[in-house]
Each structure stands twice: as C-alpha cells, then as structure tokens.
Design a protein around this motif. Sequence first.
Motif, mmCIF file in Angstrom:
data_model
loop_
_atom_site.group_PDB
_atom_site.id
_atom_site.type_symbol
_atom_site.label_atom_id
_atom_site.label_comp_id
_atom_site.label_asym_id
_atom_site.label_seq_id
_atom_site.Cartn_x
_atom_site.Cartn_y
_atom_site.Cartn_z
ATOM 1 N N UNK A 141 2.082 16.278 4.048
ATOM 2 C CA UNK A 141 2.938 17.354 3.548
ATOM 3 C C UNK A 141 4.164 16.835 2.807
ATOM 4 N N UNK A 142 4.677 15.671 3.185
ATOM 5 C CA UNK A 142 5.979 15.238 2.661
ATOM 6 C C UNK A 142 5.981 13.893 1.953
ATOM 7 N N UNK A 143 4.911 13.122 2.043
ATOM 8 C CA UNK A 143 4.949 11.745 1.525
ATOM 9 C C UNK A 143 3.712 11.407 0.702
ATOM 10 N N UNK A 144 3.914 10.437 -0.187
ATOM 11 C CA UNK A 144 2.816 9.689 -0.802
ATOM 12 C C UNK A 144 2.917 8.279 -0.227
ATOM 13 N N UNK A 145 1.934 7.914 0.605
ATOM 14 C CA UNK A 145 1.967 6.630 1.319
ATOM 15 C C UNK A 145 1.255 5.549 0.507
ATOM 16 N N UNK A 146 1.949 4.412 0.351
ATOM 17 C CA UNK A 146 1.369 3.246 -0.328
ATOM 18 C C UNK A 146 1.431 2.065 0.638
ATOM 19 N N UNK A 147 0.272 1.478 0.921
ATOM 20 C CA UNK A 147 0.194 0.338 1.837
ATOM 21 C C UNK A 147 0.041 -0.949 1.006
ATOM 22 N N UNK A 148 0.958 -1.896 1.270
ATOM 23 C CA UNK A 148 1.024 -3.118 0.456
ATOM 24 C C UNK A 148 0.855 -4.337 1.367
ATOM 25 N N UNK A 149 -0.098 -5.181 1.005
ATOM 26 C CA UNK A 149 -0.400 -6.374 1.814
ATOM 27 C C UNK A 149 0.569 -7.508 1.448
ATOM 28 N N UNK A 150 1.318 -7.939 2.478
ATOM 29 C CA UNK A 150 2.210 -9.090 2.268
ATOM 30 C C UNK A 150 1.817 -10.238 3.225
ATOM 31 N N UNK A 151 0.609 -10.139 3.790
ATOM 32 C CA UNK A 151 0.159 -11.185 4.716
ATOM 33 C C UNK A 151 -0.630 -12.279 4.038
ATOM 34 N N UNK A 152 -0.932 -12.146 2.771
ATOM 35 C CA UNK A 152 -1.701 -13.159 2.054
ATOM 36 C C UNK A 152 -0.802 -13.988 1.142
ATOM 37 N N UNK A 153 -1.416 -14.458 0.077
ATOM 38 C CA UNK A 153 -0.705 -15.318 -0.849
ATOM 39 C C UNK A 153 -0.358 -14.613 -2.163
ATOM 40 N N UNK A 154 -0.246 -13.263 -2.116
ATOM 41 C CA UNK A 154 0.055 -12.522 -3.334
ATOM 42 C C UNK A 154 1.548 -12.613 -3.631
ATOM 43 N N UNK A 155 1.884 -13.351 -4.677
ATOM 44 C CA UNK A 155 3.290 -13.456 -5.069
ATOM 45 C C UNK A 155 3.804 -12.139 -5.643
ATOM 46 N N UNK A 156 2.899 -11.375 -6.296
ATOM 47 C CA UNK A 156 3.323 -10.092 -6.877
ATOM 48 C C UNK A 156 3.749 -9.127 -5.773
ATOM 49 N N UNK A 157 2.981 -9.110 -4.679
ATOM 50 C CA UNK A 157 3.337 -8.202 -3.588
ATOM 51 C C UNK A 157 4.614 -8.678 -2.878
ATOM 52 N N UNK A 158 4.795 -9.989 -2.764
ATOM 53 C CA UNK A 158 6.028 -10.508 -2.169
ATOM 54 C C UNK A 158 7.228 -10.146 -3.037
ATOM 55 N N UNK A 159 7.039 -10.161 -4.362
ATOM 56 C CA UNK A 159 8.127 -9.785 -5.270
ATOM 57 C C UNK A 159 8.467 -8.296 -5.108
ATOM 58 N N UNK A 160 7.462 -7.462 -4.895
ATOM 59 C CA UNK A 160 7.723 -6.035 -4.661
ATOM 60 C C UNK A 160 8.509 -5.832 -3.367
#
Length: 253
Positions: free
Chosen positions: A183-202
Amino acid sequence: MTSRILRPVRAGRTARPRSAAPLGARLPLVAAAVFAAGLCAACGPSSGTAGSASPTTAGPSTQALAAAAPSASATTEASPSASASPSASATAQASSSPTPSRTQSGSAAPKPARTSAAPAPARVPGPGYDSSADAQKQIDAALAAAKADGRTVLLDFGANWCGNCKAADKVFAQPQTAAILGASYHLVKIDIGGNSSANSALLRKYSPSGGTYTMPVLVVVNSSGKVRTDTHATGNPSLTADGINAFLRKWAS
C-alpha cells in the motif's frame, strides 16, 4: 195616501220578473266547483293539524332545493379548494416513491460518477537478493512509480547468507506486513554480499556515513530520491512483525 204610493212601486217590483243568470254563465262556475271537488277527493284529507304552516307533501320549493343539491355537491367536488390539490398529491406520491427520479424527457436521471478506485498494491519481491539484477535500473523504476502513485521507495541492502536479512524476509512475507508494503512502498532489494562494486557504490550513495554496515540496511527514499531515514545511522528496528510494521507505518508517505 202612502199606501197608494207604495203599491205601484211594490207592484212594479213584484211584477218585474227576476232575471236568472244565463245558463251559459252558470256552466263554468259549476264545472269549476266539480273540478275543485275532484282535486280534494284525489289528494285526500290533509294529515296536518289545523293551522299547519305547510302541507306534508313537499312543495315546489323543496323539490327545487333537492334538485339543486346534486349540482352543489358536484361543484364542491370539482372545486380545487374543497379537496387536496392534484399537484400536491402527485408531489407527495413522488416523494414517497422508491423509484429513481426521472428527467422531463422521461429518461432516468444520470447517476453520480464513481470515484476512482484505489491503486493496486505494489509488487513485493520475494525473499533473497538477486546478485545479477541491475540495481540502479530497479531504483530508477521505483522512483518513477513513486512519482506516479505517491508511494515511497524502500531500499533493502542485504545478502543471501545474512541471518538478519532472512529474518526480515520472513516478516516481509507475512500478510499484514506485505499489505503495508504494497500500500505504501515500492521495495527494492539490493545484494551487497557479493563482489558487485556498483551495488556497493549505491549503498554508499544512499547511506554515506560509512564504517561497518550491519545488514540489512533499510533506507527510505521519497519520489525525488531524497533519503528520509537510514537504519545504518539510526539502528535497525526489531526484526519482528511488530518492530518492522511500526517502522514501515512511521515512514509511510
């Protein structure tokens, strides 16, 4: 002398024959008397006492009043002042009638336009984190959707091997929590447990305080991309239904 004078007079008077009324003059009188006697015999004796003001038989004036009574009654019935107004009666019937009102043309009155229905709940992602997903693209899509429907964006930074993240996922899957999220949110799940530098930057972009991050990191962002709260700075709520639901209700738009 006197007797002599009177005799001729008497003799003259006696000698004059009395002239009876002619027969033609007496016949009408006799006929009138017979006709009156016949009327009396036909009507019979009067039942009223002597000195009665009027006979028992209704006279012409009584008959005239009786004849005038129907016309007076008809006049009373036809008079609008003697009965309820037809328009007033029709108005009373129309006000008590359950049928819908109609326009002068006879068609049914238009129904009021329905209000727009509430937007459908937003999609809630399932448990876990997709390391192959384009997180930046997902965030941009969530921000665009938030501008369109007025919801808020919730960023969930975590890892598939994180126990606390798994505990949070179980709460997100519960019906009450899922209803609040949809009802109130758009949920985005982001993986920061791997080696993704782009996700770490986010992660550093939306939670710039740095240091050691305790997962999951929950960041609430408005439709313009401005951070409203960051659990890395404030501390995570209790990872139970009560704790997470209270957190979501507090920051819902």
